[in-house]
Design an enzyme around this catalytic site. Sequence first.
Site, PDB file in Angstrom:
ATOM      1  N   ILE A 151       0.829  -1.212   0.000  1.00  0.00           N
ATOM      2  CA  ILE A 151       0.000   0.000   0.000  1.00  0.00           C
ATOM      3  C   ILE A 151       0.860   1.258   0.000  1.00  0.00           C
ATOM      4  O   ILE A 151       1.844   1.352   0.733  1.00  0.00           O
ATOM      5  CB  ILE A 151      -0.928   0.011   1.229  1.00  0.00           C
ATOM      6  CG1 ILE A 151      -1.960  -1.116   1.120  1.00  0.00           C
ATOM      7  CG2 ILE A 151      -1.644   1.347   1.385  1.00  0.00           C
ATOM      8  CD1 ILE A 151      -2.834  -1.252   2.353  1.00  0.00           C
ATOM      9  N   ASP A 181      -1.667 -10.038  -0.685  1.00  0.00           N
ATOM     10  CA  ASP A 181      -3.090 -10.108  -1.023  1.00  0.00           C
ATOM     11  C   ASP A 181      -3.269 -10.409  -2.508  1.00  0.00           C
ATOM     12  O   ASP A 181      -4.128 -11.207  -2.891  1.00  0.00           O
ATOM     13  CB  ASP A 181      -3.780  -8.778  -0.696  1.00  0.00           C
ATOM     14  CG  ASP A 181      -3.844  -8.492   0.793  1.00  0.00           C
ATOM     15  OD1 ASP A 181      -4.548  -9.221   1.502  1.00  0.00           O
ATOM     16  OD2 ASP A 181      -3.188  -7.541   1.235  1.00  0.00           O
ATOM     17  N   GLY A 202       0.094  -5.553   0.562  1.00  0.00           N
ATOM     18  CA  GLY A 202      -0.915  -5.759  -0.478  1.00  0.00           C
ATOM     19  C   GLY A 202      -0.453  -6.682  -1.587  1.00  0.00           C
ATOM     20  O   GLY A 202      -1.284  -7.271  -2.288  1.00  0.00           O
TER      21      GLY A 202
END
Length: 304
Positions: free
Chosen positions: A118, A177, A174
């Site tokens: 992020i 993810d 992220g």
Amino acid sequence: MAAGIVASRRLRDLLTRRLTGSNYAGLSISLRLTGSSAQEEASGVALGEAPDHSYESLRVTSAQKHVLHVQLNRPNKRNAMNKVFWREMVECFNKISRDADCRAVVISGAGKMFTAGIDLMDMASDILQPKGDDVARISWYLRDIITRYQETFNVIERCPKPVIAAVHGGCIGGGVDLVTACDIRYCAQDAFFQVKEVDVGLAADVGTLQRLPKVIRNQSRVFPDKEVTLDAALALAAEISSKSPVAVQSTKVNLLYSRDHSVAESLNYVASWNMSMLQTQDLVKSVQATTENKELKTVTFSKL
């Protein structure tokens, strides 16, 4: 209906002739291209910008026939995920899902690492200064943001085309993810992975905690550098894209369904699914190619 009956009869006659002979070698299906020839095929095609894909944070190219290469393209920011990225990934993969020419996708990162996760500087206003007059309204605002960011990676998982992550350098926050939402993960020897959210005061909430336990034990491969990793990922994508898109995309849909359902439920689902899918001409073409000792990449399948 008449055309289907004729095709089925032709296939039955062909199989009868083949099976009554002494040579059964034609029935064995090769599941893997040789590494060198596959990599040459994958890397030997000049990259070209993919039509209808123009983004600030991503670069999408037609790596070769039926294969798209999606690059996280903020190398000067270590491919950190800014507000634009979260929106553009949804747009990108919604287009890919509808692209009848695309049969497989490779995701990689431009520059020295896959992604730093992020972009906190860019997203601080959303996270640290949420809108709302009281706790209830702020909470609803944040929930809306979280679910929208979850969608950024949900679209990768829902995409019916197999998605291969080719990771080098850092894959942080992220990035984890993202790769856990992919179907296959390849990485270079310098790759490292960090579930970093806890270090900035929050629990991962866009997929890592839900998907990582399910994919952590699956098979993966490690390569010496970024170039070899990308070549191998593109080679695998080329192999997948040479097969029937009906078969490949149906396989992915049913694998994902089976992951989250019982064996009995999944068997019932695939029975209902294949009662229509087994009527495809792709089945006739694939079996015929196999019995004639032809490679599937020589077969032309209709778009899906």
